[in-house]
Design a protein around this motif. Structure first.
Motif, PDB file in Angstrom:
ATOM      1  N   ASP A 219     -12.922   9.925  53.473  1.00  0.00           N
ATOM      2  CA  ASP A 219     -13.967   9.082  53.902  1.00  0.00           C
ATOM      3  C   ASP A 219     -14.637   8.659  52.846  1.00  0.00           C
ATOM      4  OD1 ASP A 219     -15.625   7.308  55.029  1.00  0.00           O
ATOM      5  OD2 ASP A 219     -15.820   8.426  56.751  1.00  0.00           O
ATOM      6  N   THR A 220     -14.298   7.517  51.887  1.00  0.00           N
ATOM      7  CA  THR A 220     -14.828   6.948  50.682  1.00  0.00           C
ATOM      8  C   THR A 220     -14.953   5.669  50.954  1.00  0.00           C
ATOM      9  OG1 THR A 220     -12.716   7.045  49.760  1.00  0.00           O
ATOM     10  CG2 THR A 220     -13.795   9.038  49.526  1.00  0.00           C
ATOM     11  N   PRO A 221     -16.063   5.151  51.404  1.00  0.00           N
ATOM     12  CA  PRO A 221     -16.506   3.783  51.465  1.00  0.00           C
ATOM     13  C   PRO A 221     -16.612   2.790  50.157  1.00  0.00           C
ATOM     14  CG  PRO A 221     -18.438   4.920  52.216  1.00  0.00           C
ATOM     15  CD  PRO A 221     -17.348   6.067  51.775  1.00  0.00           C
ATOM     16  N   SER A 222     -16.757   3.492  49.220  1.00  0.00           N
ATOM     17  CA  SER A 222     -17.241   2.654  47.770  1.00  0.00           C
ATOM     18  C   SER A 222     -15.797   2.849  46.874  1.00  0.00           C
ATOM     19  CB  SER A 222     -18.410   3.219  46.990  1.00  0.00           C
ATOM     20  OG  SER A 222     -19.581   3.144  47.840  1.00  0.00           O
ATOM     21  N   LEU A 223     -14.868   3.443  47.624  1.00  0.00           N
ATOM     22  CA  LEU A 223     -13.567   3.825  46.629  1.00  0.00           C
ATOM     23  C   LEU A 223     -13.095   2.367  46.212  1.00  0.00           C
ATOM     24  CD1 LEU A 223     -12.567   6.685  45.713  1.00  0.00           C
ATOM     25  CD2 LEU A 223     -10.630   6.149  47.145  1.00  0.00           C
ATOM     26  N   ASN A 224     -12.649   2.267  44.795  1.00  0.00           N
ATOM     27  CA  ASN A 224     -12.056   1.368  44.152  1.00  0.00           C
ATOM     28  C   ASN A 224     -10.842   1.848  43.793  1.00  0.00           C
ATOM     29  OD1 ASN A 224     -15.161   0.392  42.104  1.00  0.00           O
ATOM     30  ND2 ASN A 224     -14.421  -0.221  44.192  1.00  0.00           N
ATOM     31  N   TYR A 225     -10.380   3.076  43.312  1.00  0.00           N
ATOM     32  CA  TYR A 225      -9.236   3.567  42.896  1.00  0.00           C
ATOM     33  C   TYR A 225      -8.764   4.853  43.580  1.00  0.00           C
ATOM     34  CZ  TYR A 225      -5.512   5.603  39.809  1.00  0.00           C
ATOM     35  OH  TYR A 225      -4.407   6.173  39.572  1.00  0.00           O
ATOM     36  N   LEU A 226      -7.350   4.749  44.066  1.00  0.00           N
ATOM     37  CA  LEU A 226      -6.970   6.078  44.787  1.00  0.00           C
ATOM     38  C   LEU A 226      -5.742   6.300  44.202  1.00  0.00           C
ATOM     39  CD1 LEU A 226      -6.856   7.987  47.096  1.00  0.00           C
ATOM     40  CD2 LEU A 226      -5.549   6.320  48.343  1.00  0.00           C
ATOM     41  N   LYS A 227      -5.506   7.691  43.814  1.00  0.00           N
ATOM     42  CA  LYS A 227      -4.487   8.071  43.362  1.00  0.00           C
ATOM     43  C   LYS A 227      -4.137   9.393  44.338  1.00  0.00           C
ATOM     44  CE  LYS A 227      -1.469  10.214  39.491  1.00  0.00           C
ATOM     45  NZ  LYS A 227      -1.469  10.445  38.210  1.00  0.00           N
ATOM     46  N   LEU A 228      -2.993   9.258  45.312  1.00  0.00           N
ATOM     47  CA  LEU A 228      -2.416  10.234  46.105  1.00  0.00           C
ATOM     48  C   LEU A 228      -1.184  10.730  45.949  1.00  0.00           C
ATOM     49  CD1 LEU A 228      -3.377  11.903  48.782  1.00  0.00           C
ATOM     50  CD2 LEU A 228      -2.630  10.052  50.116  1.00  0.00           C
ATOM     51  N   GLU A 229      -1.015  12.083  45.792  1.00  0.00           N
ATOM     52  CA  GLU A 229       0.194  12.681  45.531  1.00  0.00           C
ATOM     53  C   GLU A 229       0.315  13.805  46.457  1.00  0.00           C
ATOM     54  OE1 GLU A 229       1.740  12.571  41.258  1.00  0.00           O
ATOM     55  OE2 GLU A 229      -0.269  12.736  40.924  1.00  0.00           O
ATOM     56  N   ASP A 230       1.141  13.570  47.636  1.00  0.00           N
ATOM     57  CA  ASP A 230       1.149  14.566  48.681  1.00  0.00           C
ATOM     58  C   ASP A 230       2.489  14.919  48.726  1.00  0.00           C
ATOM     59  OD1 ASP A 230       1.168  16.108  50.917  1.00  0.00           O
ATOM     60  OD2 ASP A 230      -0.529  14.793  52.167  1.00  0.00           O
ATOM     61  N   CYS A 231       2.775  16.123  48.071  1.00  0.00           N
ATOM     62  CA  CYS A 231       4.241  16.361  48.028  1.00  0.00           C
ATOM     63  C   CYS A 231       4.539  17.323  48.940  1.00  0.00           C
ATOM     64  CB  CYS A 231       4.609  17.068  46.645  1.00  0.00           C
ATOM     65  SG  CYS A 231       4.196  16.059  45.238  1.00  0.00           S
ATOM     66  N   ASN A 232       3.746  17.630  50.062  1.00  0.00           N
ATOM     67  CA  ASN A 232       3.909  18.981  50.934  1.00  0.00           C
ATOM     68  C   ASN A 232       5.183  18.360  51.966  1.00  0.00           C
ATOM     69  OD1 ASN A 232       3.352  20.608  53.413  1.00  0.00           O
ATOM     70  ND2 ASN A 232       1.978  21.515  51.661  1.00  0.00           N
ATOM     71  N   HIS A 233       5.988  18.952  52.128  1.00  0.00           N
ATOM     72  CA  HIS A 233       7.086  18.592  53.012  1.00  0.00           C
ATOM     73  C   HIS A 233       6.816  19.117  54.419  1.00  0.00           C
ATOM     74  CE1 HIS A 233       8.110  22.482  51.756  1.00  0.00           C
ATOM     75  NE2 HIS A 233       8.995  22.734  52.805  1.00  0.00           N
ATOM     76  N   LEU A 234       5.580  20.080  54.720  1.00  0.00           N
ATOM     77  CA  LEU A 234       5.651  20.382  56.151  1.00  0.00           C
ATOM     78  C   LEU A 234       4.459  19.720  56.701  1.00  0.00           C
ATOM     79  CD1 LEU A 234       4.844  24.249  54.817  1.00  0.00           C
ATOM     80  CD2 LEU A 234       6.757  23.317  55.714  1.00  0.00           C
ATOM     81  N   ASN A 235       4.889  19.588  57.941  1.00  0.00           N
ATOM     82  CA  ASN A 235       4.225  18.519  58.871  1.00  0.00           C
ATOM     83  C   ASN A 235       2.464  18.692  58.845  1.00  0.00           C
ATOM     84  OD1 ASN A 235       3.904  16.196  60.544  1.00  0.00           O
ATOM     85  ND2 ASN A 235       3.790  17.445  62.491  1.00  0.00           N
ATOM     86  N   HIS A 236       1.791  17.979  58.546  1.00  0.00           N
ATOM     87  CA  HIS A 236       0.303  17.988  58.553  1.00  0.00           C
ATOM     88  C   HIS A 236      -0.499  16.549  58.690  1.00  0.00           C
ATOM     89  CE1 HIS A 236       1.539  17.348  54.448  1.00  0.00           C
ATOM     90  NE2 HIS A 236       0.262  16.710  54.287  1.00  0.00           N
TER      91      HIS A 236
END
Length: 404
Positions: A219-236
């Motif tokens: 939850d980041t209301p001021s965010l300008n840049y996001l880098k998200l690398e979610d390599c997890n193959h298990l359900n979450h």
């Protein structure tokens, strides 16, 4: 040497500041005039390689850190390899206490530890600290009255949290935090974690592939840049919300997480999409373009270290209908690197050229390393395709770097 030695301390310290700490320390043997000058340096870097003889680095720092004479310490970089470590946790805690007392602005600590507390309570009330980088350390606790009022940059790489609440507790004491990087450690005790930072402008988050956990909330209301690398193959689960100011994103996640991610990026202006996975074309057409009405720049690429089998298997393009708002009103720049010219590639490129009314420039970097389509045919297909924007310039380049 006599002429240099006659310069004022401030000038000599300035000269030494351009050298690695190890070299600056070695200057103490030049003459008595130089013996203690390095102790005035505001930036210190101590690494395991710095002292190769006995006594080791720990003894060297224990002897000299209390004698350091600079009025303040700009930064301390401490790299202690586990295989060459000769210092105790209480030693490191004392060194950090000294730097905090000297109004340190940047701390960079690499310390491989298992449930060892190396952080004094004074660290978490340091008013001068602006940059904190921790790697392979363990965070045991945060004092109840903690506050880091000046911290703007926080980097956590493979940091172990003994309590799953500690990450958010750490973030909650940083009221002006702007740049956060979290590289999760698969063996820590967090089953889930939360990142709620009202002031955050940039977030980089990496989730390892085989970590057993339940999920996360961002939850980041001021965010300008996001880098998200979610390599997890298990359900979450992932709950990504409240990003009304997001302008640029790099996202590499499993398909079951896409809905949560896409719903948070409606204000996105710059999208970099890797099309190595089979569902990449549908992701672009059915979700990303439709849900990014303000998109100005679209970069399509293939990340160099992604698997060959995956990038060869992208399914056919199902063009969105109606035409997405971003193509009608905002898209200006379109880049495609490592363009193979396969039917699905061609269909995507032609669709964008045909419908992007305000497109100014399209740059296609052809990659013939896989010999999908002859270069001349690639050029002909795109050159003859209709364009919605009469001002659009199409630049076609053969990307020779992939032939090496």
């Amino acid at each position: 040497m006599d002429k240099i030695s006659g310069l004022p301390d401030a000038v000599l310290v300035k000269i030494l500041s351009f050298l690695p700490t190890k070299v600056a320390v070695s200057s103490s043997i030049l003459a008595k005039r130089w013996e203690f000058l390095w102790m005035l340096l505001p930036r210190l870097e101590f690494t395991s390689q710095m002292v190769t003889t006995k006594p080791g680095l720990g003894d060297f720092i224990n002897k000299n850190m209390p004698l350091h004479r600079a009025p303040f310490i700009e930064s301390l970089h401490l790299l202690l390899e586990l295989s060459r470590r000769d210092s105790k946790p209480e030693d490191i805690k004392r060194w950090i206490e000294i730097t905090v007392s000297r109004n340190v602005r940047e701390l960079d600590i690499f310390y491989g530890s298992e449930n060892e507390n190396i952080f004094p309570s004074s660290l978490f009330t340091c008013k001068s600290l602006e940059v904190l980088k921790l790697k392979w350390a363990t965070l045991m606790d945060i004092p109840s009255r903690a506050c880091l009022p000046s911290l703007k940059i926080l980097q956590l790489e493979s940091v172990k949290f003994v309590d799953e609440q500690l990450l958010q507790k750490l973030l909650s004491i940083c009221p002006v935090l702007e740049d956060l990087s979290v590289h999760c450690y698969k063996d820590h005790n967090m089953e889930e974690f939360t990142i709620i930072v009202p002031s955050l402008l940039s977030l980089s988050l990496f989730i390892p592939d085989d970590w057993l956990f339940d999920g996360y909330v961002i939850d980041t209301p001021s965010l300008n840049y996001l880098k998200l690398e979610d390599c997890n193959h298990l359900n979450h689960n992932s709950l990504i919300q409240n990003m009304p100011k997001l302008r640029e994103a790099y996202v590499d996640v499993r398909y079951f997480l896409l809905k949560s991610v896409i719903e948070s990026i409606t204000s996105l202006e710059h999208l970099n999409l890797c099309v190595c996975k089979r569902d990449s074309s549908n992701l672009l057409g059915q979700y990303l373009l439709k849900d990014s009405p303000k998109l100005r720049v679209l970069d399509i690429s293939i990340v160099g270290d992604h698997g060959m089998d995956e990038r060869n298997g992208m399914v056919c393009w199902n063009q969105p209908s109606p035409v997405p708002e971003c193509l009608l009103s905002s898209l200006q720049i379109f880049n495609w690197s490592r363009y193979f010219g396969r039917p699905q590639d061609r269909d995507i490129a032609v669709y964008i050229l045909k419908n992007a009314r305000h497109l100014k420039k399209a740059t296609i970097l052809a990659d013939r390393s896989e010999h999908f389509v002859p270069n001349v045919q690639m050029i002909k297909e795109l050159a003859l395709s209709p364009r919605a924007s009469i001002k659009c310039q199409v630049v076609f380049v053969e990307d020779l770097k992939w032939f090496v």
